[in-house]
Every structure is written in C-alpha cells, then in structure tokens.
Design an enzyme around this catalytic site. Sequence first.
Site, short mmCIF file in Angstrom:
data_model
loop_
_atom_site.label_atom_id
_atom_site.label_comp_id
_atom_site.label_asym_id
_atom_site.label_seq_id
_atom_site.Cartn_x
_atom_site.Cartn_y
_atom_site.Cartn_z
CE LYS A 75 -8.65 13.30 -0.03
NZ LYS A 75 -7.70 12.34 -0.67
CD GLU A 131 -5.65 17.40 -5.06
OE1 GLU A 131 -6.15 18.29 -4.35
OE2 GLU A 131 -5.77 17.39 -6.29
CB CYS A 165 -8.76 12.78 -10.93
SG CYS A 165 -7.30 13.78 -10.73
CG PHE A 166 -12.81 10.18 -8.72
CD1 PHE A 166 -11.54 9.69 -8.99
CD2 PHE A 166 -13.37 9.89 -7.49
CE1 PHE A 166 -10.85 8.95 -8.05
CE2 PHE A 166 -12.69 9.14 -6.55
CZ PHE A 166 -11.43 8.68 -6.82
C1 UGA Z 1 -7.91 10.31 -6.77
C2 UGA Z 1 -7.36 8.88 -6.64
O1 UGA Z 1 -7.69 8.37 -5.36
C3 UGA Z 1 -5.85 8.87 -6.83
O2 UGA Z 1 -5.38 7.54 -6.81
C4 UGA Z 1 -5.52 9.51 -8.19
O3 UGA Z 1 -4.11 9.58 -8.36
C5 UGA Z 1 -6.08 10.91 -8.22
O4 UGA Z 1 -7.51 10.87 -8.04
C6 UGA Z 1 -5.74 11.52 -9.54
O5 UGA Z 1 -6.16 10.98 -10.57
O6 UGA Z 1 -5.02 12.51 -9.57
P1 UGA Z 1 -8.05 12.45 -5.18
O7 UGA Z 1 -9.06 12.94 -6.16
O8 UGA Z 1 -6.93 13.34 -4.80
O9 UGA Z 1 -7.37 11.09 -5.72
O10 UGA Z 1 -8.79 12.07 -3.81
P2 UGA Z 1 -9.63 10.79 -3.32
O11 UGA Z 1 -9.14 10.42 -1.99
O12 UGA Z 1 -9.67 9.72 -4.34
O13 UGA Z 1 -11.10 11.39 -3.15
C7 UGA Z 1 -11.89 11.77 -4.26
C8 UGA Z 1 -13.29 12.13 -3.80
O14 UGA Z 1 -14.01 10.99 -3.38
C9 UGA Z 1 -13.31 13.10 -2.61
O15 UGA Z 1 -14.32 14.06 -2.80
C10 UGA Z 1 -13.62 12.20 -1.45
O16 UGA Z 1 -14.25 12.88 -0.38
C11 UGA Z 1 -14.56 11.20 -2.09
N1 UGA Z 1 -14.61 9.92 -1.37
C12 UGA Z 1 -13.51 9.13 -1.28
C13 UGA Z 1 -15.80 9.52 -0.78
O17 UGA Z 1 -16.83 10.23 -0.86
N2 UGA Z 1 -15.85 8.33 -0.11
C14 UGA Z 1 -14.76 7.52 -0.01
O18 UGA Z 1 -14.87 6.43 0.60
C15 UGA Z 1 -13.57 7.93 -0.60
#
Ligand code: UGA
Length: 450
Positions: free
Chosen positions: A322, A148, A259-260
């Site tokens: 995010k 996203e 998702c995570f």
């Molecule tokens: C995540 C995956 O990155 C996508 O590849 C996947 O398609 C998606 O889930 C899904 O399954 O639908 P998303 O949850 O949209 O995407 O966003 P991310 O950019 O992955 O961030 C997830 C969380 O991790 C956010 O809260 C972000 O702030 C945090 N994050 C990310 C960190 O704290 N540090 C980082 O270095 C990266």
Amino acid sequence: MAIIAQQCPHIKVTVVDLNEKRIADWNDDNLDNLPVFEPGLDAIVREARGRNLFFSTEVDKAIDEAEMIFISVNTPTKTYGKGKGMAADLKYIELCARQIARVSKQNKIVVEKSTLPVRTASAIKSILDHTGNDVKFEILSNPEFLAEGTAVSDLLNPDRVLIGGDITPEGNKASQDLVDIYANWVPKERILTTNVWSSELSKLTANAFLAQRVSSINAMSEICEKTGADVDEVSRAIGMDSRIGSKFLKASVGFGGSCFQKDILNLVYIAKSYGLNEVADYWEQVILMNEYQKERFTNQMITALYNTVSDKKITFFGWAFKKDTNDTRESAAIKVADNLLNEQAKISVYDPKVKANQIYADLDYLKTRKETENKSLLTVETEPYTACENSHCIAILTEWDEFKTYNWQKIYDNMLKPAVIFDGRSLLERKKMEDIGFIYYSIGSGITKE
Ligand code: UGA
C-alpha cells in the site's frame, strides 16, 4: 513503543532485539536510516530516544529491569509440519516466553502484542509458570490495530485500545496498570477491557472483516467491468449508507500486507480444528477471492497485449502493499510479477520507497525460477520516467500519490504504441489518460471503450 515513550515521559521504554543491525539502525543518528519507513515516526523517535526510549540488544538485562514486557515478535504462517500453510508459527513467541521465565526474578506483567491465535495466552502462562523462578506473571492481550502508512496517527488517536486479562483480582489489577499507561493520551471511553480470549479473537475478527470488505468490493469490481458499472461509483453509493460506511471499499488488485492473509488463515485453521467446516470455508473464500483478483489482473494484461507478453517490457509503478510504506509483505505486485515472468515478460519496477534488494528477495522467496533469471528478467529503476521508456504498458500496483502528479504526456511519448495503462488501484483519471492517447484499463471500470 515509540508512541508510549513519547506520550509518557515518566515511563522508561526499552526496545530489545537479537538482531544487532536492526538495533543499530534504530539508534542511527540519521533518522532516514530507521529500519521502518512510517510517516511521522522519525520525529517521535527524535523526541523520545535517549530520554526514555532506548534500543538495545541486551535482552536479559531489559527483561530483568522491566515491570511490564510486551512480546512483539512475528507469528508467520507455518511453512512446515502440522498446520503448514495455515496455522500461526508460535516458535518465536515460545522462545520469548522461555527467556522471560529464565531471567525474571520479580513478578511481571507480560503483554501479548503480536497477533496470535485464540488461547495462546494460556500456552504462554503455562511456559512461564512451569519454567520460571517461582515469580508470578499476569498475561494480558493487547492487540494492535494500527495500519501501516498511518501508524503514528492511528496510535495517537486510536478508535479503541483493547486490553484482555484474566477476570481475577490480580488480572484486573494488571489490566488496570496497562489502562493507566494508555490513559495518558487516549480518552478513557475508548479503552476497552475484556477477557483474554475475547481480546485475542477480536483482533482476528477485525482483520477478517476488513479483508472481507476488500474481497467483497473486488468481487463487485469484476461484475462492474462486465456490466458497464463503475466500482468507484458503486462504492460511493453504498458507502453513504451509514450501516455500511464509506471506508475500506476501494477496489484493488488485491489486498496485501503481513496480516490479512495470515490472520484469516489462522481463523480458518482454528475453525477447522473445532470441526467448524462451514465457518472455515466461509472465511477461506475471502482469501480465494483475493488470489483470483491478482490472477484476473494478470490475465487482463496478457489478453490486452494480444495474448502474449513474451519479451515485452512492462513497467510496474509500485511494489509496496500500500502507499506510504516500504513494506512489501504479501504485496499483490509480487504475484502479478511472478505470473508475468512465467509468460516471459520483461519487467521494470519503480517504487518510491522499496529498495531493489527487497524486490529481488520477494521474488526469489517464491522459488519459481533461479535467482539469476529473476535478476535478468526484472530490473529496478530509481526514476519513473526511465522505467517507462520503450514499455508496452504500465501496471499500477500501489496507490502512491506521486503517480498522479507525473507528466503522463512525456511518459506516453516515450512508450511503444499502443501504450496501455493497467490501473490496479483506479488511481488515475480515465479521461485525462485517454485524451493523451493511452488505452486505459482500470480495475472495476474496465478497458477503454472502442
Ligand atoms: C491492517 C489493519 O487495517 C489494521 O487495523 C491491523 O492492525 C493491521 O492490519 C495488522 O493486523 O497489523 P495494514 O495491513 O497495515 O493494516 O494495512 P491496511 O490499510 O489494512 O491495508 C491492507 C491491504 O488492503 C492493502 O494492500 C491495501 O491496499 C488493501 N486495501 C485496503 C484495499 O485494497 N482496499 C481498501 O479499501 C482498503
């Protein structure tokens, strides 16, 4: 679907939903009213809508007309019964499959787009084959990897597209049909085809690995704070090792998003159901670390504010999980706010894109206290400077770019002293904030040194 429609004008794409309000919003002339805020999406919808992209509530009609159907319903963590709190709730998937089976009169390809536990395709196939009108269905798994906030560019230029299908002549033909759609804009070498189970498991594995990186760097952030190391410097140093890579190493107050957590819980549940307890425990730790990080952030705030936040005004910058999205699902801000409200803090929230009713809905969902109490203890502001007036501290929960550009001197002048910043995203410049007079705590580099 909007991207497929934009890139493939020769294909008619119809997006259907039972929710009339949602479909009306997707059809709204004013593109600011689209139900999802995603940079660049409005332009794509403007180009394709009405040409070959349609939004409709006529679900049966769309099923009947389609040659290929993408199931994209939600698969939340079960909140009841067997697997509660861990397994994916496949209720909506099953309802979809039953509706497709009931309506279809010609052979169709059904694509799993929702993220699902491994071997769900066989359940869908069984429903379609046993309740249908003797038409033939091919099931494909085509997991989505977009993130996203960057969805449009991720989709236009994906690292890879993954398509899983049955290894039979019919399965191969169905996979090829989907490959041909993506090949309209994705280089062929980036389109992978696998068997269905590999495809389903790859999606869960990718999210588990990504979340694990965040939990790993967040674990290091606490060691950094204790030892005087700086987590951003550590990230840079390790990220230059090409085996590790530089992405996804930003320490934070905790990962959120739809998702995570859900996908890892799913993985843990699958592992446990096969008796793989060590594997389950290994992945569960990624979630536990994430919970701990949110807890730790709150505790830091309470400690720094002289062990009590009761009746103190605390300002939140950011509520979304995010930047560049209005999505708040599993956002760290929700848990941090809930913890602070338990300590009787007064919270004032400013987020550039999240609306007040969403923020209250997120808190009310936890059922920690009465809705009226959430309303009286937490206020939502539409202007950042007002949100900070007479605050004891500011907590940065989302890494919105605009926070960096604020007049921080003006913010400082209107706060109670000592004015403290808890930067959960290490977004701001420590020196600049300290020169203004703030006490500055940043995740992974600790608090202002005395
Ligand atoms: C995540 C995956 O990155 C996508 O590849 C996947 O398609 C998606 O889930 C899904 O399954 O639908 P998303 O949850 O949209 O995407 O966003 P991310 O950019 O992955 O961030 C997830 C969380 O991790 C956010 O809260 C972000 O702030 C945090 N994050 C990310 C960190 O704290 N540090 C980082 O270095 C990266």
